[in-house]
Scaffold this motif. Structure first.
Motif, PDB file in Angstrom:
ATOM      1  N   LYS A   6     -31.756  20.179 -99.125  1.00 45.46           N
ATOM      2  CA  LYS A   6     -30.980  19.863-100.315  1.00 45.46           C
ATOM      3  C   LYS A   6     -29.808  18.965 -99.908  1.00 45.46           C
ATOM      4  O   LYS A   6     -29.355  18.999 -98.768  1.00 45.46           O
ATOM      5  CB  LYS A   6     -30.455  21.140-100.946  1.00 45.46           C
ATOM      6  N   THR A   7     -29.314  18.189-100.842  1.00 37.53           N
ATOM      7  CA  THR A   7     -28.177  17.318-100.572  1.00 37.53           C
ATOM      8  C   THR A   7     -27.089  17.566-101.611  1.00 37.53           C
ATOM      9  O   THR A   7     -27.352  18.061-102.706  1.00 37.53           O
ATOM     10  CB  THR A   7     -28.587  15.837-100.627  1.00 37.53           C
ATOM     11  N   TYR A   8     -25.874  17.233-101.237  1.00 36.37           N
ATOM     12  CA  TYR A   8     -24.757  17.294-102.174  1.00 36.37           C
ATOM     13  C   TYR A   8     -23.775  16.182-101.838  1.00 36.37           C
ATOM     14  O   TYR A   8     -23.831  15.583-100.764  1.00 36.37           O
ATOM     15  CB  TYR A   8     -24.074  18.668-102.161  1.00 36.37           C
ATOM     16  N   HIS A   9     -22.894  15.877-102.770  1.00 34.82           N
ATOM     17  CA  HIS A   9     -21.928  14.798-102.623  1.00 34.82           C
ATOM     18  C   HIS A   9     -20.522  15.388-102.603  1.00 34.82           C
ATOM     19  O   HIS A   9     -19.996  15.762-103.656  1.00 34.82           O
ATOM     20  CB  HIS A   9     -22.073  13.801-103.785  1.00 34.82           C
ATOM     21  N   PRO A  10     -19.904  15.497-101.409  1.00 38.61           N
ATOM     22  CA  PRO A  10     -18.566  16.067-101.342  1.00 38.61           C
ATOM     23  C   PRO A  10     -17.519  15.104-101.915  1.00 38.61           C
ATOM     24  O   PRO A  10     -17.752  13.898-102.030  1.00 38.61           O
ATOM     25  CB  PRO A  10     -18.350  16.294 -99.847  1.00 38.61           C
ATOM     26  N   TYR A  11     -16.377  15.673-102.242  1.00 40.36           N
ATOM     27  CA  TYR A  11     -15.266  14.860-102.770  1.00 40.36           C
ATOM     28  C   TYR A  11     -14.747  13.946-101.671  1.00 40.36           C
ATOM     29  O   TYR A  11     -14.530  14.368-100.532  1.00 40.36           O
ATOM     30  CB  TYR A  11     -14.147  15.779-103.270  1.00 40.36           C
ATOM     31  N   ALA A  12     -14.530  12.683-102.003  1.00 40.47           N
ATOM     32  CA  ALA A  12     -13.966  11.711-101.071  1.00 40.47           C
ATOM     33  C   ALA A  12     -12.615  11.264-101.611  1.00 40.47           C
ATOM     34  O   ALA A  12     -12.538  10.596-102.652  1.00 40.47           O
ATOM     35  CB  ALA A  12     -14.904  10.526-100.909  1.00 40.47           C
ATOM     36  N   SER A  13     -11.559  11.636-100.931  1.00 38.02           N
ATOM     37  CA  SER A  13     -10.205  11.295-101.374  1.00 38.02           C
ATOM     38  C   SER A  13      -9.933   9.808-101.139  1.00 38.02           C
ATOM     39  O   SER A  13     -10.303   9.254-100.105  1.00 38.02           O
ATOM     40  CB  SER A  13      -9.196  12.135-100.595  1.00 38.02           C
ATOM     41  N   PRO A  14      -9.258   9.164-102.060  1.00 39.74           N
ATOM     42  CA  PRO A  14      -8.903   7.758-101.833  1.00 39.74           C
ATOM     43  C   PRO A  14      -7.833   7.604-100.749  1.00 39.74           C
ATOM     44  O   PRO A  14      -7.618   6.515-100.236  1.00 39.74           O
ATOM     45  CB  PRO A  14      -8.389   7.291-103.196  1.00 39.74           C
ATOM     46  N   PHE A  15      -7.167   8.703-100.373  1.00 35.97           N
ATOM     47  CA  PHE A  15      -6.106   8.643 -99.367  1.00 35.97           C
ATOM     48  C   PHE A  15      -6.579   9.075 -97.984  1.00 35.97           C
ATOM     49  O   PHE A  15      -5.784   9.134 -97.050  1.00 35.97           O
ATOM     50  CB  PHE A  15      -4.925   9.518 -99.800  1.00 35.97           C
TER      51      PHE A  15
END
Length: 76
Positions: A6-15
């Motif tokens: 399975k795959t997921y998309h973690p949060y990517a901070s702009p900072f």
């Protein structure tokens, strides 16, 4: 979803100073998809079971990372 990877998309901070990892993968074991253990499942020999980590062939899951080429098959 009945796939073992399975795959997921973690949060990517702009900072975040590092390049973000946009997609991560994980493996789910085959026993999650069996509601109960059927009788008379084929079994590994004791030597093979120690290497595979399970006695029953239906529950064997050789996990390989998403970038690692899968060797597959039964334990040697």
């Amino acid at each position: 979803m009945n796939t073992h990877v399975k795959t997921y998309h973690p949060y990517a901070s702009p900072f975040d100073p590092c390049r973000p990892i946009l997609e991560k993968a994980y493996s789910t074991p085959p026993n999650l998809y069996m509601g109960f253990q059927p009788p008379n499942l084929p079994q590994f020999t004791p030597q093979e079971a120690l290497r595979a980590g399970t006695l029953w062939k239906a529950f064997y899951d050789p996990w390989f990372g998403p970038l690692e080429p899968g060797k597959g098959g039964l334990p040697q």
